[in-house]
Write a protein that holds these residues in place. Structure first.
Motif, PDB file in Angstrom:
ATOM      1  N   LEU A 101       0.820  -1.210   0.000  1.00 37.15           N
ATOM      2  CA  LEU A 101       0.000   0.000   0.000  1.00 37.15           C
ATOM      3  C   LEU A 101       0.858   1.265   0.000  1.00 37.15           C
ATOM      4  O   LEU A 101       0.397   2.329  -0.417  1.00 37.15           O
ATOM      5  N   VAL A 102       2.111   1.142   0.479  1.00 33.46           N
ATOM      6  CA  VAL A 102       3.076   2.238   0.429  1.00 33.46           C
ATOM      7  C   VAL A 102       4.453   1.670   0.111  1.00 33.46           C
ATOM      8  O   VAL A 102       4.677   0.458   0.229  1.00 33.46           O
ATOM      9  N   GLU A 103       5.349   2.569  -0.269  1.00 32.86           N
ATOM     10  CA  GLU A 103       6.758   2.225  -0.474  1.00 32.86           C
ATOM     11  C   GLU A 103       7.596   3.230   0.300  1.00 32.86           C
ATOM     12  O   GLU A 103       7.181   4.366   0.511  1.00 32.86           O
ATOM     13  N   ARG A 104       8.789   2.791   0.685  1.00 29.29           N
ATOM     14  CA  ARG A 104       9.784   3.714   1.254  1.00 29.29           C
ATOM     15  C   ARG A 104      10.719   4.107   0.124  1.00 29.29           C
ATOM     16  O   ARG A 104      11.195   3.241  -0.615  1.00 29.29           O
ATOM     17  N   ARG A 105      11.003   5.414   0.030  1.00 32.00           N
ATOM     18  CA  ARG A 105      11.953   5.897  -0.973  1.00 32.00           C
ATOM     19  C   ARG A 105      12.899   6.880  -0.307  1.00 32.00           C
ATOM     20  O   ARG A 105      12.519   7.576   0.640  1.00 32.00           O
TER      21      ARG A 105
END
Length: 174
Positions: A101-105
């Motif tokens: 549902l989310v990504e870390r960048r």
């Protein structure tokens, strides 16, 4: 024609008979707010279940969605918007990453920082949930005219302004 009475009226009447020395005006208002809160929680749960989200997932995803395109915030900004501890937020981000549902960048503006970025699936889920939630909430308010809804919103805003900035009690992580 006398106004319709509800369970709170019956409770207050009974207390007033037993304790006529007390002012039950706060109970008239806040018992109804508490009862309405339970109906709202059921409506929220139904909307979030239908969208495949937990309430805390909706909170984080909606903060990202409200941030505007590209739907990204730092973990610190998410903390400020969701009013949870740093450890809780880290756990929530981890779980949202696991669910895609989310990504870390990496934060291009801060070599050591990260951004939490909502995925397409996260956007689909939060957009579906907010649509369902608004439908559920509109149904709860259907007994009031638009003018009465606006008046009630103003009174509740006035009451809540005294509580804004007060420390929140965090619910335990489940």
């Amino acid at each position: 024609m006398p106004p319709a009475s509800d369970e709170v009226d019956r409770i207050v009447d009974a207390w007033s008979r037993e304790r006529p020395d007390l002012d039950f005006a706060p109970l008239q208002v806040l018992s109804r707010v508490g009862r309405l809160s339970k109906h709202l929680e059921r409506a929220r749960r139904a909307a979030f279940d239908a969208a495949g989200l937990e309430p805390w997932e909706f909170d984080v995803l909606s903060a990202l969605r409200r941030a505007g395109s590209p739907s990204q915030l730092s973990p610190k900004a998410l903390l400020q918007q969701t009013l949870v501890s740093s450890g809780t937020m880290t756990n929530r981000i981890d779980r949202l990453v696991q669910r895609s549902l989310v990504e870390r960048r990496a934060d291009p503006g801060d070599g050591r920082g990260i951004l939490v970025v909502m995925t397409r699936l996260g956007r689909e889920r939060v957009d579906g949930a907010i649509r369902l939630l608004l439908d559920e909430e509109a149904a709860l308010l259907a007994g009031l005219s638009p003018a009465d809804q606006e008046r009630l919103a103003g009174l509740l805003r006035q009451l809540s302004l005294g509580f804004d900035g007060a420390p929140e009690v965090e619910a335990p992580e489940t």
